[in-house]
Design a protein around this motif. Structure first.
Motif, PDB file in Angstrom:
ATOM      1  N   GLY A 220     -11.035   6.112  -0.832  1.00  0.00           N
ATOM      2  CA  GLY A 220      -9.892   6.345  -1.699  1.00  0.00           C
ATOM      3  C   GLY A 220      -9.806   7.788  -2.167  1.00  0.00           C
ATOM      4  O   GLY A 220     -10.818   8.483  -2.290  1.00  0.00           O
ATOM      5  N   GLN A 221      -8.591   8.245  -2.398  1.00  0.00           N
ATOM      6  CA  GLN A 221      -8.337   9.540  -3.013  1.00  0.00           C
ATOM      7  C   GLN A 221      -7.665   9.297  -4.346  1.00  0.00           C
ATOM      8  O   GLN A 221      -6.900   8.336  -4.512  1.00  0.00           O
ATOM      9  N   ALA A 222      -7.944  10.145  -5.318  1.00  0.00           N
ATOM     10  CA  ALA A 222      -7.513   9.881  -6.690  1.00  0.00           C
ATOM     11  C   ALA A 222      -6.025   9.565  -6.792  1.00  0.00           C
ATOM     12  O   ALA A 222      -5.621   8.673  -7.546  1.00  0.00           O
ATOM     13  N   HIS A 223      -5.188  10.264  -6.017  1.00  0.00           N
ATOM     14  CA  HIS A 223      -3.749  10.031  -6.134  1.00  0.00           C
ATOM     15  C   HIS A 223      -3.344   8.634  -5.638  1.00  0.00           C
ATOM     16  O   HIS A 223      -2.242   8.172  -5.922  1.00  0.00           O
ATOM     17  N   ASP A 224      -4.240   7.953  -4.914  1.00  0.00           N
ATOM     18  CA  ASP A 224      -3.940   6.585  -4.489  1.00  0.00           C
ATOM     19  C   ASP A 224      -3.814   5.633  -5.673  1.00  0.00           C
ATOM     20  O   ASP A 224      -3.274   4.532  -5.532  1.00  0.00           O
ATOM     21  N   LEU A 225      -4.326   6.046  -6.831  1.00  0.00           N
ATOM     22  CA  LEU A 225      -4.305   5.197  -8.021  1.00  0.00           C
ATOM     23  C   LEU A 225      -3.094   5.447  -8.914  1.00  0.00           C
ATOM     24  O   LEU A 225      -2.830   4.663  -9.837  1.00  0.00           O
ATOM     25  N   ASP A 226      -2.362   6.517  -8.650  1.00  0.00           N
ATOM     26  CA  ASP A 226      -1.292   6.921  -9.563  1.00  0.00           C
ATOM     27  C   ASP A 226      -0.217   5.843  -9.711  1.00  0.00           C
ATOM     28  O   ASP A 226       0.183   5.500 -10.826  1.00  0.00           O
ATOM     29  N   GLY A 227       0.258   5.323  -8.591  1.00  0.00           N
ATOM     30  CA  GLY A 227       1.322   4.323  -8.651  1.00  0.00           C
ATOM     31  C   GLY A 227       0.883   3.063  -9.370  1.00  0.00           C
ATOM     32  O   GLY A 227       1.660   2.463 -10.125  1.00  0.00           O
ATOM     33  N   ALA A 228      -0.371   2.670  -9.166  1.00  0.00           N
ATOM     34  CA  ALA A 228      -0.869   1.438  -9.784  1.00  0.00           C
ATOM     35  C   ALA A 228      -0.948   1.569 -11.298  1.00  0.00           C
ATOM     36  O   ALA A 228      -0.557   0.656 -12.034  1.00  0.00           O
ATOM     37  N   VAL A 229      -1.456   2.707 -11.794  1.00  0.00           N
ATOM     38  CA  VAL A 229      -1.592   2.842 -13.247  1.00  0.00           C
ATOM     39  C   VAL A 229      -0.229   2.961 -13.913  1.00  0.00           C
ATOM     40  O   VAL A 229       0.007   2.408 -14.996  1.00  0.00           O
ATOM     41  N   VAL A 230       0.709   3.658 -13.257  1.00  0.00           N
ATOM     42  CA  VAL A 230       2.063   3.758 -13.831  1.00  0.00           C
ATOM     43  C   VAL A 230       2.741   2.392 -13.818  1.00  0.00           C
ATOM     44  O   VAL A 230       3.397   2.002 -14.788  1.00  0.00           O
ATOM     45  N   PHE A 231       2.583   1.648 -12.756  1.00  0.00           N
ATOM     46  CA  PHE A 231       3.141   0.297 -12.683  1.00  0.00           C
ATOM     47  C   PHE A 231       2.638  -0.573 -13.827  1.00  0.00           C
ATOM     48  O   PHE A 231       3.430  -1.209 -14.548  1.00  0.00           O
ATOM     49  N   LEU A 232       1.337  -0.604 -14.048  1.00  0.00           N
ATOM     50  CA  LEU A 232       0.771  -1.468 -15.080  1.00  0.00           C
ATOM     51  C   LEU A 232       1.109  -0.992 -16.494  1.00  0.00           C
ATOM     52  O   LEU A 232       1.076  -1.783 -17.438  1.00  0.00           O
ATOM     53  N   ALA A 233       1.451   0.286 -16.623  1.00  0.00           N
ATOM     54  CA  ALA A 233       1.810   0.829 -17.939  1.00  0.00           C
ATOM     55  C   ALA A 233       3.287   0.687 -18.256  1.00  0.00           C
ATOM     56  O   ALA A 233       3.696   0.864 -19.404  1.00  0.00           O
ATOM     57  N   SER A 234       4.090   0.355 -17.266  1.00  0.00           N
ATOM     58  CA  SER A 234       5.546   0.469 -17.398  1.00  0.00           C
ATOM     59  C   SER A 234       6.245  -0.884 -17.521  1.00  0.00           C
ATOM     60  O   SER A 234       5.633  -1.945 -17.418  1.00  0.00           O
ATOM     61  N   GLU A 235       7.553  -0.786 -17.676  1.00  0.00           N
ATOM     62  CA  GLU A 235       8.397  -1.978 -17.748  1.00  0.00           C
ATOM     63  C   GLU A 235       8.386  -2.755 -16.442  1.00  0.00           C
ATOM     64  O   GLU A 235       8.655  -3.961 -16.416  1.00  0.00           O
ATOM     65  N   ALA A 236       8.020  -2.092 -15.353  1.00  0.00           N
ATOM     66  CA  ALA A 236       7.988  -2.762 -14.050  1.00  0.00           C
ATOM     67  C   ALA A 236       7.007  -3.924 -14.020  1.00  0.00           C
ATOM     68  O   ALA A 236       7.171  -4.866 -13.243  1.00  0.00           O
ATOM     69  N   SER A 237       5.984  -3.887 -14.878  1.00  0.00           N
ATOM     70  CA  SER A 237       4.960  -4.944 -14.894  1.00  0.00           C
ATOM     71  C   SER A 237       5.104  -5.876 -16.090  1.00  0.00           C
ATOM     72  O   SER A 237       4.141  -6.525 -16.485  1.00  0.00           O
ATOM     73  N   ARG A 238       6.302  -5.968 -16.643  1.00  0.00           N
ATOM     74  CA  ARG A 238       6.481  -6.713 -17.896  1.00  0.00           C
ATOM     75  C   ARG A 238       6.066  -8.182 -17.812  1.00  0.00           C
ATOM     76  O   ARG A 238       5.740  -8.793 -18.826  1.00  0.00           O
ATOM     77  N   TYR A 239       6.082  -8.779 -16.597  1.00  0.00           N
ATOM     78  CA  TYR A 239       5.711 -10.190 -16.457  1.00  0.00           C
ATOM     79  C   TYR A 239       4.391 -10.340 -15.691  1.00  0.00           C
ATOM     80  O   TYR A 239       4.112 -11.368 -15.090  1.00  0.00           O
ATOM     81  N   VAL A 240       3.584  -9.294 -15.752  1.00  0.00           N
ATOM     82  CA  VAL A 240       2.273  -9.300 -15.099  1.00  0.00           C
ATOM     83  C   VAL A 240       1.212  -9.155 -16.178  1.00  0.00           C
ATOM     84  O   VAL A 240       1.190  -8.146 -16.897  1.00  0.00           O
ATOM     85  N   THR A 241       0.345 -10.139 -16.304  1.00  0.00           N
ATOM     86  CA  THR A 241      -0.746 -10.035 -17.276  1.00  0.00           C
ATOM     87  C   THR A 241      -1.917 -10.896 -16.846  1.00  0.00           C
ATOM     88  O   THR A 241      -1.741 -11.892 -16.137  1.00  0.00           O
ATOM     89  N   GLY A 242      -3.101 -10.456 -17.222  1.00  0.00           N
ATOM     90  CA  GLY A 242      -4.315 -11.167 -16.862  1.00  0.00           C
ATOM     91  C   GLY A 242      -4.770 -10.947 -15.440  1.00  0.00           C
ATOM     92  O   GLY A 242      -5.681 -11.627 -14.959  1.00  0.00           O
ATOM     93  N   GLN A 243      -4.179  -9.965 -14.774  1.00  0.00           N
ATOM     94  CA  GLN A 243      -4.441  -9.769 -13.345  1.00  0.00           C
ATOM     95  C   GLN A 243      -5.390  -8.599 -13.090  1.00  0.00           C
ATOM     96  O   GLN A 243      -5.444  -7.647 -13.869  1.00  0.00           O
ATOM     97  N   THR A 244      -6.099  -8.679 -11.975  1.00  0.00           N
ATOM     98  CA  THR A 244      -6.905  -7.559 -11.494  1.00  0.00           C
ATOM     99  C   THR A 244      -6.251  -7.017 -10.237  1.00  0.00           C
ATOM    100  O   THR A 244      -6.115  -7.731  -9.241  1.00  0.00           O
ATOM    101  N   LEU A 245      -5.802  -5.779 -10.317  1.00  0.00           N
ATOM    102  CA  LEU A 245      -5.151  -5.110  -9.191  1.00  0.00           C
ATOM    103  C   LEU A 245      -6.185  -4.249  -8.480  1.00  0.00           C
ATOM    104  O   LEU A 245      -6.640  -3.227  -9.007  1.00  0.00           O
ATOM    105  N   LEU A 246      -6.582  -4.673  -7.297  1.00  0.00           N
ATOM    106  CA  LEU A 246      -7.553  -3.937  -6.497  1.00  0.00           C
ATOM    107  C   LEU A 246      -6.852  -2.853  -5.684  1.00  0.00           C
ATOM    108  O   LEU A 246      -5.899  -3.137  -4.954  1.00  0.00           O
ATOM    109  N   VAL A 247      -7.305  -1.631  -5.849  1.00  0.00           N
ATOM    110  CA  VAL A 247      -6.792  -0.507  -5.056  1.00  0.00           C
ATOM    111  C   VAL A 247      -7.997   0.016  -4.285  1.00  0.00           C
ATOM    112  O   VAL A 247      -8.726   0.897  -4.739  1.00  0.00           O
TER     113      VAL A 247
END
Length: 270
Positions: A220-247
């Motif tokens: 992995g390269q650090a920028h591979d994580l950027d989209g995942a952290v923004v997704f989990l921080a944003s309105e895009a993940s409003r109905y996602v909780t309790g999950q483990t997102l493996l990158v």
């Protein structure tokens, strides 16, 4: 349809363990998505350069001292964060450590260092911030886990136990705090080069061994994580909780061939 889903403008994200490594990458990605930051480290002076970098992006960055193994330090940090910005919308629970040893050599103090930092620290930082998020009826908590939460590796017994605990903790807290408008998820990176494991990457043989087991055929390269952290921080993940997102490039699939590969010179032999 995607307008605003990933926009963090007007929000504040707190990133623990932001003096180096992936913590800084998470903070940088959130700032580029529009968030102002509170960044923490055991030594505030270690944050000076990163704060300047974030401010150069046009975002605010407030450095605070935090030792996640010290309950008083956690409480003081949370109070200072609230006093500085009022509402913290996002927590990236990133502070962590590792002791890499064969299981037979792990000491009592090794175990306590890793578990107290990665698991107990994650819980009590989340608890302090959630108490404040409850008042606003909103929060995004992102616990940083690891592929070791779902996959076993020799030499990483305390670390794997702590990250497995973080994964379970994430599910429990999601159930506990969902009614307050708080989502809790775990972002679990696979094999990324960090200060903790960089010695492994100095071995060409080890890197080849690793890459052979990753379906995408690279670490992995650090920028591979950027989209995942923004997704989990944003309105895009409003109905996602309790999950483990493996990158992780797919290494958690098991990454073991169930077929025999033909020798490279098989055609020539015919």
């Amino acid at each position: 349809m995607s307008d605003g889903l990933f926009d963090l403008s007007g929000q504040v994200a707190l990133v623990s363990g932001a003096s180096r490594g992936l913590g800084q990458h998470f903070g940088r990605a959130l700032a580029k998505a529009g968030a102002d930051l509170i960044v923490t480290s055991r030594k505030v002076d270690d944050l000076t350069a990163f704060v300047a970098e974030i401010e150069a992006l046009g975002r605010k960055a407030i450095p605070l001292e935090l030792d996640v193994r010290d309950q008083g330090s956690i409480e003081r940090m949370a109070a200072a964060a609230e006093a500085a910005v009022g509402q913290v919308h996002i927590l990236v629970n990133n502070a962590g450590c590792n002791v890499r040893k064969p299981a037979l050599d792990v000491t009592w103090d090794d175990w306590n260092l890793v578990l107290d930092t990665n698991l107990r620290g994650s819980f009590f930082v989340a608890q302090q911030m959630a108490r404040r998020m409850v008042k606003h009826g909103y929060g995004r908590i992102i616990n940083i886990g690891s592929v070791t939460s779902v996959f076993g590796y020799s030499g990483l017994a305390p670390y794997g136990a702590s990250r497995g605990g973080v994964r379970q903790l994430t599910m429990s807290l999601a159930d506990d705090w969902g009614k307050y408008g708080i989502t809790v998820n775990c972002l679990a990176p696979g094999w990324f080069k960090t200060e903790q494991n960089k010695v492994l990457y100095e071995s060409k043989e080890w890197v080849e061994y690793l890459v052979d087991r990753i379906p995408l055929k690279r670490p992995g390269q650090a920028h591979d994580l950027d989209g995942a952290v923004v997704f989990l921080a944003s309105e895009a993940s409003r109905y996602v909780t309790g999950q483990t997102l493996l990158v992780d490039g797919g290494i958690s699939t098991g990454a073991m061939r169930a077929t025999v590969q033909a020798p490279a010179n098989a055609d020539k032999e015919k």
